[in-house]
Design an enzyme around this catalytic site. Structure first.
Site, PDB file in Angstrom:
ATOM      1  N   GLY A  46      10.072  22.004  40.936  1.00 20.34           N
ATOM      2  CA  GLY A  46       9.925  23.282  41.281  1.00 20.34           C
ATOM      3  C   GLY A  46      10.471  24.085  42.427  1.00 20.34           C
ATOM      4  O   GLY A  46      10.216  23.194  43.635  1.00 20.34           O
ATOM      5  N   ASP A  71      16.349  11.796  42.404  1.00 21.25           N
ATOM      6  CA  ASP A  71      17.565  12.654  42.283  1.00 21.25           C
ATOM      7  C   ASP A  71      17.752  14.031  42.644  1.00 21.25           C
ATOM      8  O   ASP A  71      18.484  14.667  42.791  1.00 21.25           O
ATOM      9  CB  ASP A  71      18.334  12.037  41.217  1.00 21.25           C
ATOM     10  CG  ASP A  71      17.302  12.089  39.588  1.00 21.25           C
ATOM     11  OD1 ASP A  71      16.528  12.164  39.829  1.00 21.25           O
ATOM     12  OD2 ASP A  71      18.099  12.942  38.660  1.00 21.25           O
ATOM     13  N   GLY A  72      17.228  14.476  41.940  1.00 22.92           N
ATOM     14  CA  GLY A  72      16.517  15.884  41.967  1.00 22.92           C
ATOM     15  C   GLY A  72      17.016  16.501  43.388  1.00 22.92           C
ATOM     16  O   GLY A  72      17.643  17.735  43.463  1.00 22.92           O
ATOM     17  N   THR A  99      12.237   7.361  45.342  1.00 21.03           N
ATOM     18  CA  THR A  99      12.069   7.255  43.976  1.00 21.03           C
ATOM     19  C   THR A  99      11.253   5.439  43.265  1.00 21.03           C
ATOM     20  O   THR A  99      12.049   5.050  43.484  1.00 21.03           O
ATOM     21  CB  THR A  99      12.925   8.381  42.949  1.00 21.03           C
ATOM     22  OG1 THR A  99      12.102   7.877  40.986  1.00 21.03           O
ATOM     23  CG2 THR A  99      14.151   7.463  42.731  1.00 21.03           C
ATOM     24  N   ILE A 100      10.712   5.673  42.867  1.00 18.64           N
ATOM     25  CA  ILE A 100      10.173   4.561  42.151  1.00 18.64           C
ATOM     26  C   ILE A 100      10.826   4.406  40.769  1.00 18.64           C
ATOM     27  O   ILE A 100      10.930   3.338  40.249  1.00 18.64           O
ATOM     28  CB  ILE A 100       8.347   4.304  41.670  1.00 18.64           C
ATOM     29  CG1 ILE A 100       7.586   5.239  40.576  1.00 18.64           C
ATOM     30  CG2 ILE A 100       7.888   4.326  42.452  1.00 18.64           C
ATOM     31  CD1 ILE A 100       7.346   4.995  39.694  1.00 18.64           C
ATOM     32  N   ASP A 101      11.389   5.615  40.574  1.00 18.66           N
ATOM     33  CA  ASP A 101      12.295   5.371  39.219  1.00 18.66           C
ATOM     34  C   ASP A 101      13.286   4.775  39.287  1.00 18.66           C
ATOM     35  O   ASP A 101      14.421   3.737  38.479  1.00 18.66           O
ATOM     36  CB  ASP A 101      12.476   6.323  38.532  1.00 18.66           C
ATOM     37  CG  ASP A 101      12.105   7.345  37.755  1.00 18.66           C
ATOM     38  OD1 ASP A 101      10.573   7.050  37.841  1.00 18.66           O
ATOM     39  OD2 ASP A 101      12.023   8.538  37.850  1.00 18.66           O
ATOM     40  N   GLY A 145       9.455   6.076  33.425  1.00 21.79           N
ATOM     41  CA  GLY A 145      10.818   5.668  34.213  1.00 21.79           C
ATOM     42  C   GLY A 145      11.745   6.881  32.446  1.00 21.79           C
ATOM     43  O   GLY A 145      11.190   6.597  31.333  1.00 21.79           O
ATOM     44  N   GLU A 200       8.474   5.371  29.599  1.00 19.86           N
ATOM     45  CA  GLU A 200       7.928   6.234  29.348  1.00 19.86           C
ATOM     46  C   GLU A 200       9.429   7.654  28.304  1.00 19.86           C
ATOM     47  O   GLU A 200       8.787   8.297  27.366  1.00 19.86           O
ATOM     48  CB  GLU A 200       7.513   7.495  30.427  1.00 19.86           C
ATOM     49  CG  GLU A 200       8.470   7.783  30.954  1.00 19.86           C
ATOM     50  CD  GLU A 200       7.716   9.043  31.990  1.00 19.86           C
ATOM     51  OE1 GLU A 200       7.005   9.734  32.404  1.00 19.86           O
ATOM     52  OE2 GLU A 200       8.289   8.498  33.425  1.00 19.86           O
ATOM     53  N   ARG A 245       2.617   4.048  40.628  1.00 16.69           N
ATOM     54  CA  ARG A 245       2.801   5.010  42.244  1.00 16.69           C
ATOM     55  C   ARG A 245       1.902   5.482  43.198  1.00 16.69           C
ATOM     56  O   ARG A 245       2.593   6.119  43.661  1.00 16.69           O
ATOM     57  CB  ARG A 245       3.201   6.238  41.297  1.00 16.69           C
ATOM     58  CG  ARG A 245       4.327   7.245  41.802  1.00 16.69           C
ATOM     59  CD  ARG A 245       5.050   8.490  40.702  1.00 16.69           C
ATOM     60  NE  ARG A 245       4.499   9.742  41.287  1.00 16.69           N
ATOM     61  CZ  ARG A 245       3.887  10.753  40.360  1.00 16.69           C
ATOM     62  NH1 ARG A 245       5.384  10.650  39.525  1.00 16.69           N
ATOM     63  NH2 ARG A 245       2.817  11.621  40.066  1.00 16.69           N
TER      64      ARG A 245
HETATM   65  N1  LIG Z   1      20.512  20.787  40.950  1.00 17.69           N
HETATM   66  C1  LIG Z   1      19.394  21.556  42.239  1.00 17.69           C
HETATM   67  N2  LIG Z   1      19.763  22.082  42.608  1.00 17.69           N
HETATM   68  C2  LIG Z   1      18.909  22.450  43.691  1.00 17.69           C
HETATM   69  N3  LIG Z   1      17.505  21.798  43.557  1.00 17.69           N
HETATM   70  C3  LIG Z   1      17.368  21.076  42.528  1.00 17.69           C
HETATM   71  C4  LIG Z   1      18.505  20.475  42.071  1.00 17.69           C
HETATM   72  N4  LIG Z   1      17.348  20.044  40.915  1.00 17.69           N
HETATM   73  C5  LIG Z   1      16.528  19.150  41.365  1.00 17.69           C
HETATM   74  N5  LIG Z   1      16.522  20.892  42.667  1.00 17.69           N
HETATM   75  C6  LIG Z   1      15.261  20.800  43.315  1.00 17.69           C
HETATM   76  O1  LIG Z   1      14.217  19.261  43.894  1.00 17.69           O
HETATM   77  C7  LIG Z   1      13.377  19.499  43.037  1.00 17.69           C
HETATM   78  C8  LIG Z   1      12.793  18.053  42.745  1.00 17.69           C
HETATM   79  O2  LIG Z   1      13.249  17.457  41.489  1.00 17.69           O
HETATM   80  P1  LIG Z   1      13.138  16.362  40.553  1.00 17.69           P
HETATM   81  O3  LIG Z   1      11.104  17.857  40.088  1.00 17.69           O
HETATM   82  O4  LIG Z   1      13.395  16.624  38.982  1.00 17.69           O
HETATM   83  O5  LIG Z   1      12.594  15.567  41.474  1.00 17.69           O
HETATM   84  P2  LIG Z   1      13.234  14.365  42.210  1.00 17.69           P
HETATM   85  O6  LIG Z   1      13.646  14.881  43.525  1.00 17.69           O
HETATM   86  O7  LIG Z   1      14.383  13.348  41.114  1.00 17.69           O
HETATM   87  O8  LIG Z   1      11.969  13.325  42.213  1.00 17.69           O
HETATM   88  P3  LIG Z   1      11.086  12.220  40.608  1.00 17.69           P
HETATM   89  O9  LIG Z   1      11.967  11.329  40.903  1.00 17.69           O
HETATM   90  O10 LIG Z   1      10.192  11.991  40.937  1.00 17.69           O
HETATM   91  O11 LIG Z   1      11.664  12.386  39.182  1.00 17.69           O
HETATM   92  C9  LIG Z   1      13.489  20.563  41.693  1.00 17.69           C
HETATM   93  O12 LIG Z   1      11.666  20.996  41.803  1.00 17.69           O
HETATM   94  C10 LIG Z   1      13.776  21.442  42.727  1.00 17.69           C
HETATM   95  O13 LIG Z   1      13.658  21.997  43.977  1.00 17.69           O
HETATM   96  O1  LIG Z   2       3.773  13.850  36.216  1.00 17.30           O
HETATM   97  P1  LIG Z   2       4.620  14.421  37.460  1.00 17.30           P
HETATM   98  O2  LIG Z   2       3.874  14.318  39.166  1.00 17.30           O
HETATM   99  O3  LIG Z   2       5.245  14.805  37.166  1.00 17.30           O
HETATM  100  O4  LIG Z   2       5.604  13.054  37.158  1.00 17.30           O
HETATM  101  C1  LIG Z   2       5.455  12.271  36.477  1.00 17.30           C
HETATM  102  C2  LIG Z   2       7.841  11.550  36.739  1.00 17.30           C
HETATM  103  O5  LIG Z   2       7.345  11.256  38.320  1.00 17.30           O
HETATM  104  C3  LIG Z   2       8.440   9.841  38.007  1.00 17.30           C
HETATM  105  O6  LIG Z   2       7.435   8.758  38.433  1.00 17.30           O
HETATM  106  C4  LIG Z   2       9.025   9.295  38.716  1.00 17.30           C
HETATM  107  O7  LIG Z   2       8.840  10.122  40.494  1.00 17.30           O
HETATM  108  C5  LIG Z   2       9.228   9.335  36.778  1.00 17.30           C
HETATM  109  O8  LIG Z   2       8.896   8.188  36.615  1.00 17.30           O
HETATM  110  C6  LIG Z   2       7.909  10.553  35.724  1.00 17.30           C
HETATM  111  O9  LIG Z   2       8.249  10.808  34.646  1.00 17.30           O
END
Ligand SMILES: Nc1ncnc2c1ncn2[C@@H]1O[C@H](COP(=O)(O)OP(=O)(O)OP(=O)(O)O)[C@@H](O)[C@H]1O
Ligand SMILES: O=P(O)(O)OC[C@H]1O[C@](O)(CO)[C@@H](O)[C@@H]1O
Length: 338
Positions: A46, A71-72, A99-101, A145, A200, A245
């Site tokens: 967030g 990716d986020g 990301t490990i995913d 995953g 998962e 992780r």
């Molecule tokens: N479409 C978006 N636009 C702007 N910011 C974003 C968007 N999607 C995600 N983010 C930002 O990136 C942060 C990380 O996203 P997310 O929680 O999906 O993890 P992630 O980078 O995909 O890693 P993980 O592999 O742990 O899921 C979010 O908390 C948010 O602050």
């Molecule tokens: O519980 P947390 O710390 O939000 O993370 C869990 C998520 O993080 C990941 O490992 C990605 O880093 C996802 O596979 C999993 O859903």
């Protein structure tokens, strides 16, 4: 080499830009971090208020931003890059996929993936040993995953002790002919024990029918998942989810990480911005393609059934995308400017 006077670490993810202090990343501070699991900067979900992030970059006089995450995080980096460009700031933005995913498209492998797959072997091995020691023992190993089953698929292929691997991309059903229960019964009759690896995100549609309350999300907006491991487990459950992780990275991930770091820095120093140290940043998510050879290899190594015909699954997914007016292959690519 480039005469950089100071490197700042932003603590606690995106919100750290405006909510926390920075920490100076001197050679002494970072000297040993590759030998440790976790992150010295901390992380969060967030908190992406783009204008405040870019304000903070401007106020602090930062001229290069390296953003590490999944990716986020890369989507967030793309938005920051756009805002910086709109304001006409001379700030390079570089995404480093982590990301490990392994769900970031185009790059073959994100760093940490190898380590996670290796660590998962220990749990699968434990589940195998435990399940063998009980009559009709079933070892259920839940791996990470959320949307992509790469860790489960590669851990299964590497181990050869797994009888069934369930991933989000490949739907399954429980009861009736051709269902999971029938397959479990058959394996137990043949072998007296079995190991199931489950990502998962697998079987969430089945779980939501049984358990409901599917609309909760985490701070990033990612749907909170039901505990598929708990649900499916019978007798034995080894849950290495966070273990894989949290460990220090292996040698191959360490080398890979060094290459990414060098590419990121040389790119930014050469005047490039809005790039990731894979060929490009996309907004698509990488998933296991269940009509591909790798998944076919897995099926032949476990001898598990397909449950649902992969071609039907892919056709259904395409129909869904078309009716939503979205095309999964649409990619938002960050441009490289010099
Ligand atoms: N479409 C978006 N636009 C702007 N910011 C974003 C968007 N999607 C995600 N983010 C930002 O990136 C942060 C990380 O996203 P997310 O929680 O999906 O993890 P992630 O980078 O995909 O890693 P993980 O592999 O742990 O899921 C979010 O908390 C948010 O602050
Ligand atoms: O519980 P947390 O710390 O939000 O993370 C869990 C998520 O993080 C990941 O490992 C990605 O880093 C996802 O596979 C999993 O859903």
């Amino acid at each position: 080499m480039y005469g950089v006077s100071s490197v700042l670490g932003i603590e606690g993810g995106y919100r750290g830009f405006y909510a926390r202090n920075t920490i100076p990343l001197t050679p002494k501070v970072v000297n040993d971090i590759h030998k440790r699991g976790g992150t010295i900067l901390g992380t969060s979900r967030g908190g992406h208020i783009t204008s405040k992030i870019v304000d903070s970059i401007e106020d602090r006089g930062i001229n290069q931003v390296y953003i590490i995450g999944g990716d986020g995080t890369q989507k967030g980096a793309a938005v920051i890059f756009e805002e910086i460009r709109k304001r006409g700031l001379k700030v390079a933005v570089v995404g480093i996929p982590k990301t490990i995913d392994n769900d970031i498209p185009v790059i073959d492998k994100s760093f940490g993936f190898d380590t996670a797959v290796e660590e998962a072997q220990r749990s699968i091995n434990a589940a195998h040993v435990e399940s063998e020691s009980i009559e009709n023992g079933i070892g259920v190993v839940k791996l990470m995953g959320r949307h992509s089953g790469f860790i489960a698929m590669y851990a299964t292929l590497a181990s050869r002790d797994v009888d069934c691997c369930l991933i989000p991309e490949s739907p399954f059903y429980l009861e009736g002919p051709g269902g999971l229960f029938e397959y479990i019964e058959k394996r137990l009759k043949e072998n007296g024990h079995m190991v199931i690896v489950i990502a998962e995100g697998a079987g969430q549609e089945l779980l939501s029918k049984i358990m409901r309350k599917m609309d909760e999300a985490d701070a990033s907006g990612n749907k909170l998942l039901q505990d598929v491991g708990l649900w499916i487990s019978h007798r034995i459950k080894v849950d290495p989810t966070y273990m894989i992780r949290a460990i220090p990275s292996n040698a191959s991930d360490n080398v890979y990480c060094t290459l990414l770091a060098h590419s990121a820095i040389h790119g930014a120093m050469a005047g490039y911005t809005g790039f990731t140290v894979g060929p490009r940043i996309t907004e698509r998510q990488n998933k296991v393609v269940i009509t591909d050879r790798m998944w076919a290899r897995l099926l032949s190594s476990t001898n598990q059934p397909s449950f649902v015909d992969p071609k039907l699954v892919v056709a259904e997914k395409e129909r869904e995308l078309q009716s939503n007016g979205a095309n999964e292959n649409n990619q938002v690519t960050m441009t490289q400017t010099k």
